[in-house]
Design a protein around this motif. Structure first.
Motif, PDB file in Angstrom:
ATOM      1  N   MET A 160       0.759  -1.285   0.095  1.00 40.34           N
ATOM      2  CA  MET A 160      -0.061   0.113   0.173  1.00 40.34           C
ATOM      3  C   MET A 160       1.003   1.503  -0.216  1.00 40.34           C
ATOM      4  O   MET A 160       2.245   1.373   0.123  1.00 40.34           O
ATOM      5  CB  MET A 160      -0.939   0.029   1.613  1.00 40.34           C
ATOM      6  CG  MET A 160      -1.477  -1.179   1.719  1.00 40.34           C
ATOM      7  SD  MET A 160      -3.557  -0.615   0.366  1.00 40.34           S
ATOM      8  CE  MET A 160      -4.319   0.468   0.791  1.00 40.34           C
ATOM      9  N   SER A 161       0.361   2.523  -0.049  1.00 42.29           N
ATOM     10  CA  SER A 161       0.570   4.347   0.028  1.00 42.29           C
ATOM     11  C   SER A 161       0.518   4.815   1.204  1.00 42.29           C
ATOM     12  O   SER A 161      -1.027   3.982   1.511  1.00 42.29           O
ATOM     13  CB  SER A 161       0.550   4.488  -1.021  1.00 42.29           C
ATOM     14  OG  SER A 161      -0.585   3.514  -1.597  1.00 42.29           O
ATOM     15  N   ALA A 220      -0.957  -0.546  13.093  1.00 42.58           N
ATOM     16  CA  ALA A 220      -0.283  -0.859  11.981  1.00 42.58           C
ATOM     17  C   ALA A 220      -0.930  -2.178  11.221  1.00 42.58           C
ATOM     18  O   ALA A 220      -0.589  -2.524  10.021  1.00 42.58           O
ATOM     19  CB  ALA A 220       1.093  -1.462  11.862  1.00 42.58           C
ATOM     20  N   LEU A 221      -1.569  -3.331  12.457  1.00 39.41           N
ATOM     21  CA  LEU A 221      -2.091  -3.944  11.948  1.00 39.41           C
ATOM     22  C   LEU A 221      -3.707  -3.873  12.327  1.00 39.41           C
ATOM     23  O   LEU A 221      -4.233  -4.797  12.258  1.00 39.41           O
ATOM     24  CB  LEU A 221      -1.452  -5.088  13.408  1.00 39.41           C
ATOM     25  CG  LEU A 221      -0.202  -5.819  12.760  1.00 39.41           C
ATOM     26  CD1 LEU A 221      -0.270  -7.043  13.582  1.00 39.41           C
ATOM     27  CD2 LEU A 221       0.225  -6.046  11.288  1.00 39.41           C
ATOM     28  N   ILE A 248       7.872   5.278  13.772  1.00 38.02           N
ATOM     29  CA  ILE A 248       7.307   5.634  12.205  1.00 38.02           C
ATOM     30  C   ILE A 248       6.890   6.627  11.923  1.00 38.02           C
ATOM     31  O   ILE A 248       6.106   7.429  11.590  1.00 38.02           O
ATOM     32  CB  ILE A 248       7.334   4.356  11.544  1.00 38.02           C
ATOM     33  CG1 ILE A 248       9.104   3.667  11.155  1.00 38.02           C
ATOM     34  CG2 ILE A 248       7.195   4.874   9.983  1.00 38.02           C
ATOM     35  CD1 ILE A 248       8.502   1.968  11.153  1.00 38.02           C
ATOM     36  N   LEU A 284      -0.934   1.674   6.215  1.00 37.93           N
ATOM     37  CA  LEU A 284       0.591   1.332   6.027  1.00 37.93           C
ATOM     38  C   LEU A 284       0.728   0.336   4.520  1.00 37.93           C
ATOM     39  O   LEU A 284       0.537   0.021   3.587  1.00 37.93           O
ATOM     40  CB  LEU A 284       1.659   1.431   6.730  1.00 37.93           C
ATOM     41  CG  LEU A 284       3.448   1.151   6.482  1.00 37.93           C
ATOM     42  CD1 LEU A 284       3.476   2.336   5.911  1.00 37.93           C
ATOM     43  CD2 LEU A 284       3.923   0.361   7.584  1.00 37.93           C
ATOM     44  N   PHE A 285      -0.042  -0.834   5.017  1.00 43.05           N
ATOM     45  CA  PHE A 285      -0.035  -1.821   4.883  1.00 43.05           C
ATOM     46  C   PHE A 285      -2.274  -1.779   3.910  1.00 43.05           C
ATOM     47  O   PHE A 285      -2.967  -1.359   4.478  1.00 43.05           O
ATOM     48  CB  PHE A 285      -0.799  -3.557   5.580  1.00 43.05           C
ATOM     49  CG  PHE A 285       0.795  -3.154   6.206  1.00 43.05           C
ATOM     50  CD1 PHE A 285       2.424  -2.918   5.179  1.00 43.05           C
ATOM     51  CD2 PHE A 285       1.109  -2.701   7.554  1.00 43.05           C
ATOM     52  CE1 PHE A 285       3.170  -3.215   5.814  1.00 43.05           C
ATOM     53  CE2 PHE A 285       2.288  -3.158   8.234  1.00 43.05           C
ATOM     54  CZ  PHE A 285       3.453  -3.277   7.482  1.00 43.05           C
ATOM     55  N   LEU A 337      -0.858 -10.402   8.215  1.00 44.64           N
ATOM     56  CA  LEU A 337       0.191 -10.230   9.131  1.00 44.64           C
ATOM     57  C   LEU A 337      -0.636 -11.191  10.026  1.00 44.64           C
ATOM     58  O   LEU A 337       0.945 -11.981  11.310  1.00 44.64           O
ATOM     59  CB  LEU A 337       0.968  -9.173   9.631  1.00 44.64           C
ATOM     60  CG  LEU A 337       1.856  -8.924   8.499  1.00 44.64           C
ATOM     61  CD1 LEU A 337       2.384  -6.757   8.319  1.00 44.64           C
ATOM     62  CD2 LEU A 337       2.928  -8.834   7.964  1.00 44.64           C
ATOM     63  N   ILE A 364       9.403 -10.367   8.123  1.00 42.82           N
ATOM     64  CA  ILE A 364       7.641 -10.202   7.938  1.00 42.82           C
ATOM     65  C   ILE A 364       7.852  -9.156   6.531  1.00 42.82           C
ATOM     66  O   ILE A 364       6.705  -9.391   5.965  1.00 42.82           O
ATOM     67  CB  ILE A 364       6.815  -9.019   9.052  1.00 42.82           C
ATOM     68  CG1 ILE A 364       8.073  -7.897   9.404  1.00 42.82           C
ATOM     69  CG2 ILE A 364       7.212 -10.174  10.190  1.00 42.82           C
ATOM     70  CD1 ILE A 364       6.762  -7.480  10.343  1.00 42.82           C
ATOM     71  N   ILE A 379      11.308   8.310   5.837  1.00 45.42           N
ATOM     72  CA  ILE A 379      10.682   7.250   6.590  1.00 45.42           C
ATOM     73  C   ILE A 379      10.694   6.265   6.482  1.00 45.42           C
ATOM     74  O   ILE A 379      10.694   4.710   6.912  1.00 45.42           O
ATOM     75  CB  ILE A 379       9.026   8.289   6.576  1.00 45.42           C
ATOM     76  CG1 ILE A 379       9.154   9.279   7.219  1.00 45.42           C
ATOM     77  CG2 ILE A 379       8.470   7.432   6.285  1.00 45.42           C
ATOM     78  CD1 ILE A 379       8.324  10.400   7.065  1.00 45.42           C
ATOM     79  N   ASN A 402      12.733   4.310   6.740  1.00 44.78           N
ATOM     80  CA  ASN A 402      12.583   3.633   8.600  1.00 44.78           C
ATOM     81  C   ASN A 402      11.772   1.741   8.558  1.00 44.78           C
ATOM     82  O   ASN A 402      11.862   0.742   9.172  1.00 44.78           O
ATOM     83  CB  ASN A 402      12.145   4.135   9.496  1.00 44.78           C
ATOM     84  CG  ASN A 402      13.529   5.458   9.709  1.00 44.78           C
ATOM     85  OD1 ASN A 402      14.552   4.825   9.843  1.00 44.78           O
ATOM     86  ND2 ASN A 402      13.296   6.636  10.356  1.00 44.78           N
ATOM     87  N   ILE A 403      11.090   2.480   7.250  1.00 44.22           N
ATOM     88  CA  ILE A 403       9.751   1.212   7.114  1.00 44.22           C
ATOM     89  C   ILE A 403      10.285   0.275   6.411  1.00 44.22           C
ATOM     90  O   ILE A 403      10.111  -0.819   7.773  1.00 44.22           O
ATOM     91  CB  ILE A 403       8.856   1.901   6.389  1.00 44.22           C
ATOM     92  CG1 ILE A 403       8.071   2.759   6.962  1.00 44.22           C
ATOM     93  CG2 ILE A 403       7.535   1.141   6.050  1.00 44.22           C
ATOM     94  CD1 ILE A 403       6.761   3.172   6.304  1.00 44.22           C
ATOM     95  N   MET A 437      12.543  -1.640   9.775  1.00 43.47           N
ATOM     96  CA  MET A 437      11.942  -2.513  10.684  1.00 43.47           C
ATOM     97  C   MET A 437      11.107  -3.774   9.728  1.00 43.47           C
ATOM     98  O   MET A 437      11.215  -4.606  10.529  1.00 43.47           O
ATOM     99  CB  MET A 437      10.612  -1.914  11.032  1.00 43.47           C
ATOM    100  CG  MET A 437       9.548  -2.424  11.532  1.00 43.47           C
ATOM    101  SD  MET A 437       8.203  -1.139  12.269  1.00 43.47           S
ATOM    102  CE  MET A 437       6.622  -1.767  10.627  1.00 43.47           C
ATOM    103  N   THR A 449      12.269  -7.338  11.882  1.00 48.63           N
ATOM    104  CA  THR A 449      12.053  -8.388  12.747  1.00 48.63           C
ATOM    105  C   THR A 449      11.401  -9.322  11.424  1.00 48.63           C
ATOM    106  O   THR A 449      10.248  -9.206  10.884  1.00 48.63           O
ATOM    107  CB  THR A 449      10.074  -7.546  13.222  1.00 48.63           C
ATOM    108  OG1 THR A 449       9.387  -7.614  12.359  1.00 48.63           O
ATOM    109  CG2 THR A 449      10.268  -6.244  13.132  1.00 48.63           C
TER     110      THR A 449
END
Ligand code: FES
Ligand code: FES
Lengths: 146, 146
Positions: A1-2, A95-96, A116, B3-4, B12, B78, B116, B119-120, B123, B127
DNA sequence: ATAATAAAAGATATTTTTGTCTTTATTTTT
DNA sequence: AAAAATAAAGACAAAAATATCTTTTATTAT
């Protein structure tokens, strides 16, 4: 995604364009904007109408009309645009995808993601709508593919 | 936006759940997974089938079957799940949606966004799938709202 | 007043994402 | 061999995001 929805990407590109073209008090039409930020004209029209209703930019109908930004608006952070279009998920969401990002009941990614997300928020509140006017005019940065 | 994609969030959460439940070699059924990560069962089923085809997890049909992760898979980042589900936009995409994020023809947000995005990426590659097993078992972190 | 211009609004269409239901294939247990 | 369990696959549906086309309203210039 963005990070942003497509709608929000259009909005940001368009507002940057309008900012750089109307700092002198003139106005710019939707056709020209759409062409220069490479977005569908009527769709972008609705987005800008919405931002206009929300007071982020201004518009005038009729000949020599168009969209424009008051000098004052150039100082606003682009976070205002993002939250107007996409809501505040980017600032507060998990995030999830858990309904409530929480310190007491964190998801696995919470502690790292929080940092972040803070950086994103910092960037969006620190950068202003008018901040790129000069570079845009000089063509050092772009709002559409060359 | 987030983000996702929602699909990726489900993936996830489910993989974290499977990891924490099958580190001992057992298997876990789609019903149980769906219930514990709060996702639509059949939809999640497809997502996991896809991840299974892509070698990120394994499955077995029949009684006592289910989804599971090899100990080796627990070490994977991940980032593998994210790129399998959402592609690589989160790692390489432009903040303003330009087709090619580029150093030579940057968009206004490029220089800040690049940090940014790094950093993503950091991460997501740092992880691992299995890294939260203990905390999940202890209930210190959660995969669904309480 | 009239005509021209440009945004605003409305109606409709397409695409993508997300979700459900049913059937099939595979494996294990009896 | 039969029955039960379970993932896999297929067909379909609903919702949300994205996009197009048409009509209306407001403004300006003639
Ligand atoms: S609970 Fe998931 S990011 Fe905070
Ligand atoms: S060009 Fe937009 S983020 Fe790099």
């Amino acid at each position: 995604m963005s990070l942003f929805s497509k709608t929000c990407e259009y909005a940001l590109r368009a507002v940057f364009y309008i900012a750089s073209k109307t700092a002198d008090g003139s106005k710019v039409g939707i056709k020209e904007i759409a062409r220069n930020v490479n977005s569908p004209e009527h769709f972008l029209g609705k987005i800008l109408q919405d931002l206009s209703r929300k007071g982020i930019l201004d518009s005038a109908k009729g000949p020599n009309g168009g969209f424009f930004l008051h000098p004052k608006s150039l100082k606003r952070p682009i976070a205002d645009i993002v939250s107007a279009v996409d809501g505040d998920n980017v600032f507060t969401g998990c995030a999830l995808g858990l309904a409530h990002c929480s310190e007491r009941n964190p998801c696995p990614l919470h502690h790292e993601f929080k940092k972040i997300r803070n950086n994103i928020a910092k960037m969006l509140t620190a950068t202003t709508i008018g901040q790129f006017n000069k570079e845009l005019t000089l063509g050092k940065i772009l709002l559409k593919e060359v």
